[in-house]
Design an enzyme around this catalytic site. Structure first.
Site, PDB file in Angstrom:
ATOM      1  CB  SER A 189     -14.313  16.611 -39.937  1.00 31.61           C
ATOM      2  OG  SER A 189     -15.003  15.492 -39.668  1.00 31.61           O
TER       3      SER A 189
HETATM    4  N1  SAH Z   1     -13.423  11.722 -37.093  1.00 33.67           N
HETATM    5  C1  SAH Z   1     -12.704  11.932 -38.522  1.00 33.67           C
HETATM    6  C2  SAH Z   1     -13.560  12.250 -39.804  1.00 33.67           C
HETATM    7  C3  SAH Z   1     -13.463  11.695 -40.514  1.00 33.67           C
HETATM    8  S1  SAH Z   1     -14.369  10.797 -42.070  1.00 33.67           S
HETATM    9  C4  SAH Z   1     -11.837  13.010 -38.026  1.00 33.67           C
HETATM   10  O1  SAH Z   1     -11.501  13.228 -36.985  1.00 33.67           O
HETATM   11  O2  SAH Z   1     -11.904  13.772 -38.788  1.00 33.67           O
HETATM   12  C5  SAH Z   1     -15.954  10.270 -41.374  1.00 33.67           C
HETATM   13  C6  SAH Z   1     -15.049   8.558 -40.858  1.00 33.67           C
HETATM   14  O3  SAH Z   1     -17.057   8.525 -40.907  1.00 33.67           O
HETATM   15  C7  SAH Z   1     -14.657   7.851 -42.657  1.00 33.67           C
HETATM   16  O4  SAH Z   1     -13.870   7.237 -41.760  1.00 33.67           O
HETATM   17  C8  SAH Z   1     -15.733   7.060 -42.649  1.00 33.67           C
HETATM   18  O5  SAH Z   1     -14.915   5.425 -42.939  1.00 33.67           O
HETATM   19  C9  SAH Z   1     -16.645   6.480 -41.398  1.00 33.67           C
HETATM   20  N2  SAH Z   1     -17.440   5.944 -41.397  1.00 33.67           N
HETATM   21  C10 SAH Z   1     -18.521   5.633 -42.410  1.00 33.67           C
HETATM   22  N3  SAH Z   1     -20.256   4.927 -42.292  1.00 33.67           N
HETATM   23  C11 SAH Z   1     -19.328   3.949 -40.615  1.00 33.67           C
HETATM   24  C12 SAH Z   1     -19.867   3.369 -39.910  1.00 33.67           C
HETATM   25  N4  SAH Z   1     -21.612   2.734 -40.193  1.00 33.67           N
HETATM   26  N5  SAH Z   1     -18.980   3.307 -38.880  1.00 33.67           N
HETATM   27  C13 SAH Z   1     -18.449   3.692 -39.011  1.00 33.67           C
HETATM   28  N6  SAH Z   1     -17.117   4.565 -39.998  1.00 33.67           N
HETATM   29  C14 SAH Z   1     -18.018   5.373 -40.045  1.00 33.67           C
END
Ligand code: SAH
Length: 317
Positions: A164
């Site tokens: 993010s």
């Molecule tokens: N928190 C991260 C952002 C990751 S992007 C950071 O520090 O940058 C968002 C993530 O959400 C992705 O890896 C995706 O696989 C995950 N995601 C989407 N739906 C989800 C769900 N139902 N349960 C857990 N993770 C999920």
């Protein structure tokens, strides 16, 4: 389950794999006591599960004594259990890290400049800004992209997912912290661990951080990224975050790092009274929503600003 001698990051990963369960999120998002009651009733027992004894999910890392709770305790007492000292020492630990892959492009000064840009965009919470400055974002990005680590942008982390944007990470945590307890957060939950960056930032503002990821290789990547940081208060879980973690609920704060068309009712049920959930909601057009639990059956919703996140998906991959 209880392996007090063991340290991060294997703790939550050793729980039952609940990811094979399908998600049940078709109900309306709760805005009123009436719909909240209906959602709670349709929650497949999650409400009662949320009050299950915490021993069923004993952490492998040893939490601070003041954070170790064996029984649900009243909200008023819980707030006094939060340890400022512990959070400060976490911050010191991260700040003191040997900065691997250090180069002029990823220096402390570059990171400070990024934090200044985030502050210029309106993030005021000094604790959040300090946490952002303490976490070496370049260590969460593949080396080829490390030179872009302190640009305020999301970047690819594989599997069609992104780390993010620093601004939105800071903004969500700031909103979550703006609670009636003066920003104290005992237990928080992140949905969407990705590479683990936001979990690391969260670890500096909350006593305990739980983070769920549905894509197995990303769950593993987060473990790999976080291991050298030796952050003792993060527990990672592979599974469907739409179901939350009823075994360890309630949470003082919940952050979704992926956007659904609505916030899963299970997550609303896992908020403590006074707890705040921050989530992107929508499809092509997304907005950041803040949902605060006012009472057992009452949640308030506020729409904050436009945003752009990867989609929230059910199940595991
Ligand atoms: N928190 C991260 C952002 C990751 S992007 C950071 O520090 O940058 C968002 C993530 O959400 C992705 O890896 C995706 O696989 C995950 N995601 C989407 N739906 C989800 C769900 N139902 N349960 C857990 N993770 C999920």
């Amino acid at each position: 389950m209880n392996k007090p001698g063991k340290r991060f990051p294997l703790s939550l990963a050793e729980l039952d794999d609940r990811g094979s369960r399908s998600a049940h999120t078709d109900e309306n998002r709760t805005r009123t006591p009436q719909t909240a009651t209906r959602n709670a009733a349709g929650n497949h027992g999650q409400g009662s599960a949320a009050r299950a004894p915490r021993e069923s999910l004993a952490p492998a890392v040893t939490p601070a004594p003041e954070a170790r709770r064996t029984n649900p305790v009243p909200e008023t007492r819980r707030t006094s259990l939060v340890s400022e000292t512990r959070r400060t020492s976490n911050m010191a630990a991260v700040a003191a890290l040997p900065q691997e892959r250090q180069s002029p492009m990823v220096s402390d000064a570059v990171r400070r400049a990024m934090v200044e840009r985030v502050a210029q965009q309106g993030v005021r919470d000094q604790k959040v800004l300090a946490a952002l400055e303490a976490v070496p974002r370049h260590l969460f990005i593949e080396p080829a992209l490390a030179s872009q680590a302190y640009i305020d942008a999301s970047l690819p982390i594989g599997h069609h997912q992104t780390i993010s944007q620093p601004y939105i990470v800071a903004r969500m945590i700031e909103v979550m912290r703006d609670n009636a307890n003066g920003g104290k957060l005992d237990r928080v939950l992140e949905i969407g661990t990705g590479c683990g960056y936001q979990a690391a930032v969260l670890s500096l503002v909350a006593t305990e951080v739980y983070s769920i990821e549905r894509i197995r290789p990303l769950h593993e990547l987060a473990k790999t990224n976080l291991r050298p940081l030796r952050i003792a208060n993060i527990r990672l879980q592979y599974g469907d975050g739409m179901l939350g973690l009823p075994q360890v609920a309630p949470f003082d704060g919940i952050i979704l790092a992926a956007a659904g068309m609505e916030v899963p009712a299970q997550l609303l049920e896992q908020l403590s009274i006074g707890g705040r959930l921050v989530a992107p909601v929508g499809g092509r057009h997304q907005v950041l929503q803040l949902i605060e639990r006012k009472s057992r059956f009452d949640w308030s919703t506020a729409t904050l600003e436009d945003c752009h996140f990867v989609p929230l998906r059910p199940g595991t991959a």
